[in-house]
Write a protein that holds these residues in place. Structure first.
Motif: not given
Ligand SMILES: *Cc1c(COP(=O)(O)O)cnc(C)c1O
Length: 449
Positions: A58, A116-118, A150-152, A219, A253, A255-256
């Motif tokens: 992703w 990182s996202g987490a 899911y947030h990491g 998300e 979030d 991130v994705a």
């Molecule tokens: C992948 C993801 C994370 C975590 O990101 P990392 O860079 O893998 O730590 C957090 N939130 C969402 C919605 C994700 O898809």
């Protein structure tokens, strides 16, 4: 010493522990060992080529070995690789922060970097928590998350996560969070009224608990790791309104979903909302280097201002925060996104993908196809009528992805959901080839003898 596949496979087996991987199964299979990449393809040490069908989990935006991105890193390397952001600045970190503020929804005016996202989520959680202390409301310390979120994988991010398979083992280690339902029409007992029901549950919780809640984390528009679940239009706006009404911060979030993945630069734009805090990562560097950011409003930022003795400082940071190489390639990524009109192009290609996918919908074991932009989940079911799931131990998702690998594309499933998330810059012809493999693999595994 010559580096051979056999030697690498042996050392891989001896020394490496892979993320989200049952090593017992992994060791029984021939490991895939990537040597290089070009465009939307990856190549292994044996010379086999594969489509990067999930953008290297992703992340990837333009493809691999993109001249503009390679050059940005090389040029930055000619100056410096890294210096700290603790109490001092660097050139690309400043320029990137300005661009992130301009690109993200209006009102997000401050950028806090991480790797990182987490971490970006951890920072969002800590910011929200401490914000209410600074506002004289320390009792507002709880969090609301959505079911299956899911947030990491760090402890704070897992605390606001809600996928039992990943998170349950750690439950006694986590801070508790209230869980609200995510509007998932396909498996909702409420049918057409699914979103309405979810919203009512959310409001009921806020009515009762808002005085002790710091923030709601969401998300936006697409819940990714739970199986690419898509919110109805307008749902984020309704969550924003509830958070406003009940005085709770909204953390998005992204991130994705950020950086064009859903057909807008950020998913919040689909509903025209601004969260109080936003986490971004994955696509930020085009899939090149680990970099993340947490953005927030002046309101949140200013709550942390005070005299040194007041100890209102945000005591958080990582060694590599604001890394120059990461920020440089992120700047080049954003420039290339603009220059190629990538977000609009991706939205257009998504329509093409959607037309192709409608054929797949007719297959015997394809229960649901969910798509937002170039983010696709194909849910495979044992029985289409009853929506009965394939038994977990049948590993249908894993088998479809293994078949894809044989046919020349790398994917990674989420249970019985096949995730298709190609690099955003993939051409229509490339997408067609990838979708042909996807369809073939699904047919071979679910309809084969
Ligand atoms: C992948 C993801 C994370 C975590 O990101 P990392 O860079 O893998 O730590 C957090 N939130 C969402 C919605 C994700 O898809």
């Amino acid at each position: 010493m010559e580096i051979t596949y056999e030697m690498l496979a042996a050392k891989n087996k001896q020394f490496l522990w892979h993320p989200f991987t049952q090593m017992k199964d992994y060791l029984a299979d021939d490991p895939l060992i990537i040597e290089s990449g070009q465009g939307r393809k990856l190549r292994d040490v044996n010379g086999n080529e594969y489509w990067d069908g999930v953008s290297s989990i992703w992340l990837n935006v333009h493809g691999h070995r993109v001249p503009e991105l390679d050059k940005a890193i090389q040029e930055q390397l000619g100056k410096i690789a890294h210096s700290t952001l603790l109490g001092m600045a660097n050139v690309p970190a400043i320029l990137l922060a300005e661009q992130l503020v301009e690109l993200t929804p209006p009102g997000l005016n401050k950028v806090f970097y991480s790797d990182s996202g987490a971490e970006a989520v951890e920072i969002a959680v800590k910011m929200a928590f401490q914000y209410w202390q600074h506002k004289g409301r320390p009792e507002k310390k709880g969090f609301i998350t959505m079911k299956e979120a899911y947030h990491g994988d760090t402890i704070g991010a897992v605390s606001v996560g809600a996928i039992d398979l990943f998170h349950k083992a750690y439950s006694s280690l986590l801070f508790p969070a209230y869980r609200i339902p995510y509007p998932f029409a396909y498996r909702s007992p409420h049918g057409d009224r699914c979103a309405e029901f979810c919203l009512q549950e959310t409001e009921a919780l806020l009515q009762e608990k808002a005085d002790e809640i710091a923030a709601m984390i969401v998300e936006p528009v697409v819940q990714g790791a739970s199986g690419i679940i898509i919110m109805p239009n307008g749902y984020m706006r309704q969550l924003r309104e509830l958070c406003d009404r009940y005085n709770v911060l909204l953390i998005a979030d992204e991130v994705a979903v950020g950086f064009g993945r859903t057909g807008k630069m950020f998913a919040c734009e689909h509903d025209g909302i601004t969260p109080d805090i936003m986490a971004v990562a994955k696509g930020i560097t085009g899939g090149y280097l680990p970099l993340a950011a947490t953005l927030t409003t002046d309101e949140v930022y200013e709550a942390f201002l005070g005299d040194y003795e007041e100890k209102k400082t945000f005591f958080h940071g990582h060694s590599y925060t604001g890394n120059q190489l990461g920020c440089s390639v992120a700047l080049a990524n954003l420039k290339l996104i603009r220059d190629t009109d990538l977000v609009q192009e991706a939205a257009r290609k998504a329509e093409h993908v959607s037309r192709r996918l409608s054929r797949l919908r007719e297959r015997k074991h394809v229960g649901d196809i969910r798509q937002k932009g170039l983010m696709v989940g194909v849910e495979l079911v044992a029985d289409k009528e009853t929506k009965e799931e394939f038994p977990w131990e049948d590993r249908v998702g894993i088998r479809v992805c293994r078949r894809c690998r044989e046919l020349g594309m790398l994917l990674r499933p989420l249970g019985n959901v096949i995730v298709f998330m190609p690099p955003l810059a993939s051409t229509e012809a490339e997408l067609d080839e990838m979708l042909t493999v996807l369809e073939q693999a699904i047919v071979d595994v679910t309809e084969g003898a």
